[in-house]
Write an enzyme that holds these catalytic residues in place. Structure first.
Site, PDB file in Angstrom:
ATOM      1  N   HIS A  62       0.641  -0.955   0.098  1.00 21.04           N
ATOM      2  CA  HIS A  62      -0.048   0.047  -0.058  1.00 21.04           C
ATOM      3  C   HIS A  62       1.127   1.390  -0.457  1.00 21.04           C
ATOM      4  O   HIS A  62       1.950   1.329   1.284  1.00 21.04           O
ATOM      5  CB  HIS A  62      -0.958  -0.008   1.972  1.00 21.04           C
ATOM      6  N   LYS A  72       5.974   5.904   7.395  1.00 23.13           N
ATOM      7  CA  LYS A  72       4.844   5.166   8.194  1.00 23.13           C
ATOM      8  C   LYS A  72       6.472   4.355   8.546  1.00 23.13           C
ATOM      9  O   LYS A  72       7.081   4.474   8.922  1.00 23.13           O
ATOM     10  CB  LYS A  72       5.035   3.482   7.726  1.00 23.13           C
ATOM     11  N   TYR A 132       1.352   0.173  13.685  1.00 24.92           N
ATOM     12  CA  TYR A 132       1.984   1.785  13.188  1.00 24.92           C
ATOM     13  C   TYR A 132       2.063   3.131  13.266  1.00 24.92           C
ATOM     14  O   TYR A 132       0.651   3.374  12.961  1.00 24.92           O
ATOM     15  CB  TYR A 132       2.250   0.930  11.302  1.00 24.92           C
ATOM     16  N   ASP A 168      -6.181  -6.353  -2.704  1.00 25.59           N
ATOM     17  CA  ASP A 168      -5.010  -6.042  -2.702  1.00 25.59           C
ATOM     18  C   ASP A 168      -4.611  -7.575  -3.562  1.00 25.59           C
ATOM     19  O   ASP A 168      -3.861  -7.669  -3.802  1.00 25.59           O
ATOM     20  CB  ASP A 168      -4.670  -7.217  -1.235  1.00 25.59           C
TER      21      ASP A 168
END
Length: 180
Positions: A62, A72, A132, A168
């Site tokens: 992603h 991130k 995250y 996905d």
């Protein structure tokens, strides 16, 4: 915190400097000052948690389009994952290269993924959970992805995925036209 540069420009693994005794240990897992000193984006817009029930769950790869690109910092808080980042910055010397590392609840390691990277992971055991930090808010309509098995990237996953979202599964192979 110990910052170790990965083979991808601007991406780091981050380890806790543990101070231990008979009780266990103490360590700093995030510090704005240390992030700034390392030249990393210390802005936190969101802190997200993801739980995957089954070993072999693959999430990703992603990313968000500019101007909503996000850095991130990913840490596994229960179980274990193999986390992967891919450099999607066309002007980078490491463009379309990937790096993967095992993040576990026991090793307390984090992976820092800078803006312009795609990120994903596969769970190595049941009931794996990650937390995250992202530098930008989720921007509906600006999220994109790349196929986990894109041949031009060539990620070597430690096991075959058994659980994936339809979204996905449907990501295309990477094309420069996907970037603005």
């Amino acid at each position: 915190m110990t910052f170790t540069e990965t083979p991808l420009a601007g991406a780091y693994t981050i380890d806790i400097d543990k101070i231990g005794d008979e009780r266990g240990f103490f360590g700093r897992s995030w510090c704005r000052r240390e992030m700034d000193e390392a030249g990393l984006n210390a802005n936190i817009a969101q802190i997200n948690t993801s739980l995957s029930r089954y070993q072999g769950t693959l999430r990703g790869l992603h990313y968000q389009l500019a101007p909503y690109q996000e850095s991130k910092m990913i840490r596994c808080t229960r179980g274990s994952i193999f986390d992967v980042i891919v450099d999607l910055r066309p002007d980078s010397a490491t463009f379309l290269q990937w790096f993967g590392t095992e993040l576990t609840a026991d090793n307390h390691r984090a992976l820092y993924s800078p803006e312009g990277f795609a990120q994903g992971f596969i769970t190595l055991e049941d009931h794996s959970e990650i937390t995250y930090f992202t530098s930008e808010f989720y921007a509906p309509g600006m999220d994109r992805g790349v196929r986990y098995d894109d041949p031009q990237i060539g990620i070597i996953w430690p096991l075959a995925p058994v659980v994936m979202s339809d979204k996905d599964k449907a990501w295309p192979d990477f094309s420069i036209d996907q970037l603005p």
